[in-house]
Design a protein around this motif. Sequence first.
Motif, PDB file in Angstrom:
ATOM      1  N   ASP A 773      42.027  13.427  11.267  1.00  0.00           N
ATOM      2  CA  ASP A 773      42.368  14.704  11.897  1.00  0.00           C
ATOM      3  C   ASP A 773      42.704  14.536  13.373  1.00  0.00           C
ATOM      4  O   ASP A 773      43.397  15.380  13.963  1.00  0.00           O
ATOM      5  N   SER A 774      42.198  13.432  13.977  1.00  0.00           N
ATOM      6  CA  SER A 774      42.483  13.214  15.403  1.00  0.00           C
ATOM      7  C   SER A 774      43.950  12.865  15.653  1.00  0.00           C
ATOM      8  O   SER A 774      44.416  12.896  16.792  1.00  0.00           O
ATOM      9  N   ILE A 776      46.408  14.671  14.419  1.00  0.00           N
ATOM     10  CA  ILE A 776      47.175  15.914  14.388  1.00  0.00           C
ATOM     11  C   ILE A 776      47.722  16.231  15.780  1.00  0.00           C
ATOM     12  O   ILE A 776      46.995  16.193  16.770  1.00  0.00           O
ATOM     13  N   GLY A 777      49.024  16.508  15.814  1.00  0.00           N
ATOM     14  CA  GLY A 777      49.693  16.811  17.079  1.00  0.00           C
ATOM     15  C   GLY A 777      50.322  15.614  17.742  1.00  0.00           C
ATOM     16  O   GLY A 777      51.099  15.755  18.696  1.00  0.00           O
ATOM     17  N   GLN A 778      49.993  14.396  17.243  1.00  0.00           N
ATOM     18  CA  GLN A 778      50.562  13.175  17.820  1.00  0.00           C
ATOM     19  C   GLN A 778      51.655  12.629  16.898  1.00  0.00           C
ATOM     20  O   GLN A 778      51.672  12.914  15.700  1.00  0.00           O
ATOM     21  N   CYS A 832      56.613  10.821  11.435  1.00  0.00           N
ATOM     22  CA  CYS A 832      56.107  12.193  11.347  1.00  0.00           C
ATOM     23  C   CYS A 832      55.811  12.640  12.772  1.00  0.00           C
ATOM     24  O   CYS A 832      54.848  12.176  13.388  1.00  0.00           O
ATOM     25  N   LYS A 833      56.661  13.502  13.301  1.00  0.00           N
ATOM     26  CA  LYS A 833      56.555  13.922  14.699  1.00  0.00           C
ATOM     27  C   LYS A 833      56.543  15.450  14.781  1.00  0.00           C
ATOM     28  O   LYS A 833      57.597  16.071  14.597  1.00  0.00           O
ATOM     29  N   PRO A 834      55.387  16.048  15.032  1.00  0.00           N
ATOM     30  CA  PRO A 834      54.071  15.424  15.132  1.00  0.00           C
ATOM     31  C   PRO A 834      53.371  15.435  13.780  1.00  0.00           C
ATOM     32  O   PRO A 834      53.840  16.047  12.824  1.00  0.00           O
ATOM     33  N   THR A 836      50.877  16.736  11.132  1.00  0.00           N
ATOM     34  CA  THR A 836      50.392  18.085  10.846  1.00  0.00           C
ATOM     35  C   THR A 836      49.189  18.034   9.905  1.00  0.00           C
ATOM     36  O   THR A 836      48.882  16.983   9.313  1.00  0.00           O
ATOM     37  N   ASP A 837      48.520  19.187   9.754  1.00  0.00           N
ATOM     38  CA  ASP A 837      47.419  19.282   8.777  1.00  0.00           C
ATOM     39  C   ASP A 837      47.907  18.880   7.392  1.00  0.00           C
ATOM     40  O   ASP A 837      47.205  18.197   6.643  1.00  0.00           O
TER      41      ASP A 837
END
Length: 963
Positions: A773-774, A776-778, A832-834, A836-837
């Motif tokens: 989960d860390s 996510i967003g990266q 994959c940018k960014p 996601t869940d």
Amino acid sequence: TTLLYTIKFEEVMAEGEAVKVAVRVRPFNAREKNMNAKLCIKMNGPTTYINDLEGGDEEKFFTFDYSYWSFDDFEDIDGYLTPTSGKYHDQQHVFNDVGVSIRENSWNGFNCSLFAYGQTGSGKSYSIIGYGKNKGVVPLYCEDLFIRMAELQKESPDNSYQVQFSMLEIYNESVFDLLAGKDRKALKIRQSKQRGFFVQGLKKTPVGSYKEIEDRMAEGTANRTVAATKMNATSSRAHTVVELTLTQKIVSDGANMTKTSVVNLVDLAGSERASSTGATGATLKQGAAINKSLSALGNVIAALASASEGGKKTIIPYRDSSLTMILKNALGGNSKTVMIAALSPASVNYEETLSTLRFADRAKQIKTKATVNESPTDKLIRELREENEKLKKMLEGGAIDTSMVKDDDEDDVSEEEIQARIQALMEENSAEKETMESEWKNRLEAAQKAIEELKAEQSRKEELKSNTPHLLNLNADEQLCGMIVYFFEAGSEKRMGNKMTDPPNDIILSGLEIEPSHCSIVNNGGKLTLTVHEEAKVHVNGEYVSGKLDLMHSDRVLIGANNVFTVVNPAEYEAGLKAGLVYYKFTYEDAMEEVQHLGSKDDAQKGEEILQEDIAQLGPMIGEVNAMSCALDKKVKFEIVIMPEEGKKRRTAMVSMFSYLTSCTYLLSRDEFISRKYKMEEMYQMFVEGDDSWKSISQNEDPFTEDENKETTIGTVSISLKSLGYLFEQEQTFTITNYQGAPKGELRVEYFPCKEDGSLITEDDDVFVDDPDSLIGQPLQFVLKIPYARGIPKRFENVFCRYKCFLDSVYSSTSTITGVNPEYGYTKMHSCKPVTDQFVDYLEKSNLVIEVVGTQIPVRMKEGDMRTTKQLMNSNFSQTTTPRALMDPEKQAIMSELDSTKKRADKQQNKLVKVQELLDSAKANNQDSISVEDLQKILESNANSMGIAVAGLLAVLKFQKKQ
């Protein structure tokens, strides 16, 4: 104000009135409850929401005129389902919205149409017909209709009110009159400029009450059941149209006026699980088409919706199917139209329900232009007489005015067809003129006498049912169950088989795999004994039987491939009740699942309810198509196979098609197989009727053949991508397994997380992920490699690998190579940018399925091998349609995950070693700059990861134990 109102009214009439659309969700049925189904539908006002609980797609919503919640918040009070809150919509509520408008419009002289759409079992019949005290739209409308007729007749004795009833069915593009009885034959659809499309020779019978309508509908349903067995059809593939014609003859100011309203009640064929249907407006794919009628209906609705939205003018393709021709007025002509779409609430039916919602959403955009059908009676009769005289002169050699029977936009019509249309129009005009001129009372009395004769025969049957052993038919459609009954009087012996015997059998059965002399049943002292003749196929309670067998009450008997009965023995039943026995009411699905030897739905793996449903549906179909293959000697055999589903850990049912002529096997999706089956049924029907044109169907059109150069799946590998969530690489050689679980070689697969330039992330980069989960967003990049394959069978050539990763809509593929050990050298970077869940969920819960694909080198049957398809099938004969199961794809995925877990544990251990070295160094140098709190966090994260490693080992042990 008056001027503005008038302008608005004229604009509405010019633009037309939109089709009203309602959707209704029913409660869970018994099967869904047994499967612990989840609710995927919710409603808020007129808006309906649907959630893909299995696939994880985003919530979708649709807004209609009415969204009816009938799932819960009700109680049974004296047999009527009564709301316990304002949330529940009962039958009366639906009628007040839908039925009242039909009632008012029909009395005002407008044509009306009510469509019912939805998958089989979704609750269409409940909304339209209902049961017991829960009367649907049709009985409530009809009861109100006759009550109002009686009141108006009492007020104005000089006026008269008449109702005529007709009922037809459309199956495989053929139209049948369901009131024709034994005279059943396909009817022609004709056309005239004024009438539009009409069915030539369709019987219209007078009715004087709703009870008489019920009796006529029961008669039509019984005829439909017998015909369905003969044609190997089920309700989900046939459309039914009931037509009520209300004629009001009113005396006003000394003049006789006639006002006519035609009310069409249309039960459309069940929708299927297919993502590409005409209902979405998308181009139809051959393998996803439900059947020609529904496909054409989808295209017509799409064209009408586009026209209503102001799209470019286009010709609406009504002539593409029998259904759309008959429903032209209802869809785009002189009619006020309502559609009720029935929804299943269960997540296992998500695809069918979504298809239904899309269909209804498109339909609501259609606009129709209804007009009042009112003219002086004398004028109508005179116009009919004059038109017939004109048509008669044309047939006798006069100048033919084609505009009377042909549309301006219609392509060239043959002279023979023009002549046939003229003749049909004359017959229709004569029948209508006779109806207007004849004494209604006499016609009604004659019709009522016929109904009384039918009721007397039915009463005789009901009495026999109470004291005589008999067989009752079972059908996939509950409406068609119990419509066929065969009695076995005391001391009688009845021979059963097809019509090809002399003397004829006592009970003549139609359908697949019925032998001339199939079996016989004797009633000896109230006990039924079945004798199965040589080579005949009979199953009792799911078991293949031969020789003699005593039949018990409630036994299920499958004769041939599609004649399913339940045994009813009144004496045994009464004795059983006295002895405390409880009899279960078996359904058609229960009987067919017994034949397939399927386990209970409770035994299904979690998340595989859809797979079980598909197997239950496909099983009987496989038996039928194999029987058709034998009858037509097509040298092809079909089987259910289970394959891993792309991007998911669950499996999916497919169908293998094996050709004895070439020893080639091809895999068909569920939708493609069902589409082919419709065409097979058409060919088989030609064969049964002695029409040899099925033999001249080209190979490209023959559903029993496949292009020898078609690519086929050699096997698959399933790979867990879980390690990517921790930025670990994976390198492994996987066994390629086919649909039977047999090894077909090995495939080397490697993947590793990387930087944006494609270079490998190493330990020196000091990148550590303890929780996916860390991420996510990266941004996340990884490279997937397929270096080579080994041991590909020699009978395959042009071999390549393909896969879809995450949300890919197209395949990523290697190069195509022929050989046993192809070197691919395939490399592709995915990004994959960014993150996601949804992507993290994909890594955690899904497998990457890589297909190894190639073309087969045919191995021909030996010259002189004269064995028939039946003999070839019997050489490796199996009496069940149990699916061939692929080796569980979890095995490869778990082994892959175990390797990943080991690497994670090794890295964690290396971190511990480094921390220990750091502590030792600090102590040696008397340093105190290392935080104990930070060390504690590291130790805790390692403990967690070691726990994950142990969990992975336990998962493998559990899997091996299960195997």
